[in-house]
Design an enzyme around this catalytic site. Structure first.
Site, PDB file in Angstrom:
ATOM      1  N   CYS A 109     -26.018  26.324 112.462  1.00 48.77           N
ATOM      2  CA  CYS A 109     -26.624  27.536 112.998  1.00 48.77           C
ATOM      3  C   CYS A 109     -27.602  27.101 114.088  1.00 48.77           C
ATOM      4  O   CYS A 109     -28.485  26.277 113.834  1.00 48.77           O
ATOM      5  CB  CYS A 109     -27.357  28.301 111.898  1.00 48.77           C
ATOM      6  SG  CYS A 109     -28.304  29.716 112.512  1.00 48.77           S
ATOM      7  N   CYS A 136     -14.179  25.897 110.811  1.00 51.58           N
ATOM      8  CA  CYS A 136     -13.934  25.938 109.367  1.00 51.58           C
ATOM      9  C   CYS A 136     -15.309  25.993 108.693  1.00 51.58           C
ATOM     10  O   CYS A 136     -16.040  25.006 108.669  1.00 51.58           O
ATOM     11  CB  CYS A 136     -13.160  24.685 108.980  1.00 51.58           C
ATOM     12  SG  CYS A 136     -12.486  24.708 107.340  1.00 51.58           S
ATOM     13  N   CYS A 172     -31.032  32.466 107.935  1.00 58.72           N
ATOM     14  CA  CYS A 172     -31.933  33.133 108.888  1.00 58.72           C
ATOM     15  C   CYS A 172     -31.404  34.470 109.397  1.00 58.72           C
ATOM     16  O   CYS A 172     -32.067  35.130 110.187  1.00 58.72           O
ATOM     17  CB  CYS A 172     -32.208  32.211 110.068  1.00 58.72           C
ATOM     18  SG  CYS A 172     -30.783  31.950 111.145  1.00 58.72           S
TER      19      CYS A 172
END
Length: 132
Positions: free
Chosen positions: A96, A119, A50
Site C-alpha cells: 500500500c 496477486c 489505512c
C-alpha cells in the site's frame, strides 16, 4: 520483531492476528482461504490498514491462483513495489503506497490491457460495494 516491540505496535490493536501477520509482517494467507477471492460485485477494494482505495472490481479477474487478482491498481500511485528475494525466489512485492502494508506480489502473466497479475492477499483488503 521482539515481543515488546510487537505489543507496542499500534497496528496490533487495529488488526486481527491474521491481518497483522500478513500486512505488517509480510506473511501470506493460504490459497483459496480468503473471503474476497470470489467477490464479483461492483465496488472498490481498500487497504484494511489505512482504508486507501487500491483496486477497482473492474480490474479483478479469476487467475486460478487462489488469491484475488487484478490487472491494475485503482490509480498509478495507489500501490508501490519493491524487489522481494525471500523464499529463494525473485519477485516483486506490492505494498500500500499510503501505509506500507504488504499486500502480495505482482507478476507479468496477467491479461490485457496491462499483462500484469496483482496477486493480493484477501485479508489485506476491505471491499466497499458500489451503492445502488
Amino acid at each position: 520483531m521482539n515481543d515488546d516491540m510487537q505489543k507496542a505496535d499500534p497496528w496490533r490493536d487495529k488488526l486481527t492476528d491474521e491481518q497483522y501477520r500478513v500486512c505488517r509482517l509480510g506473511g501470506t494467507e493460504a490459497p483459496w482461504s480468503g473471503q474476497l477471492n470470489d467477490e464479483k460485485r461492483a465496488g472498490t477494494f481498500h487497504c484494511v490498514c489505512c482504508d486507501a482505495p487500491l483496486f477497482d472490481s473492474r480490474s479483478k479477474f479469476d487467475s486460478g491462483s487462489g488469491w484475488p487478482s487484478y490487472f491494475e491498481p485503482v490509480s498509478s500511485d495507489a500501490v508501490s513495489t519493491r524487489r522481494d528475494t525471500t523464499l529463494g525466489m525473485i519477485r516483486t512485492e506490492v505494498l500500500c503506497a499510503q501505509c506500507g502494508a504488504h499486500l502480495g506480489h505482482v507478476f507479468e502473466d496477467g491479461p490485457e490491457p496491462t499483462g500484469k497479475r496483482y496477486c493480493i492477499n484477501s485479508v489485506c483488503l476491505r471491499f466497499l460495494p458500489e451503492s445502488d
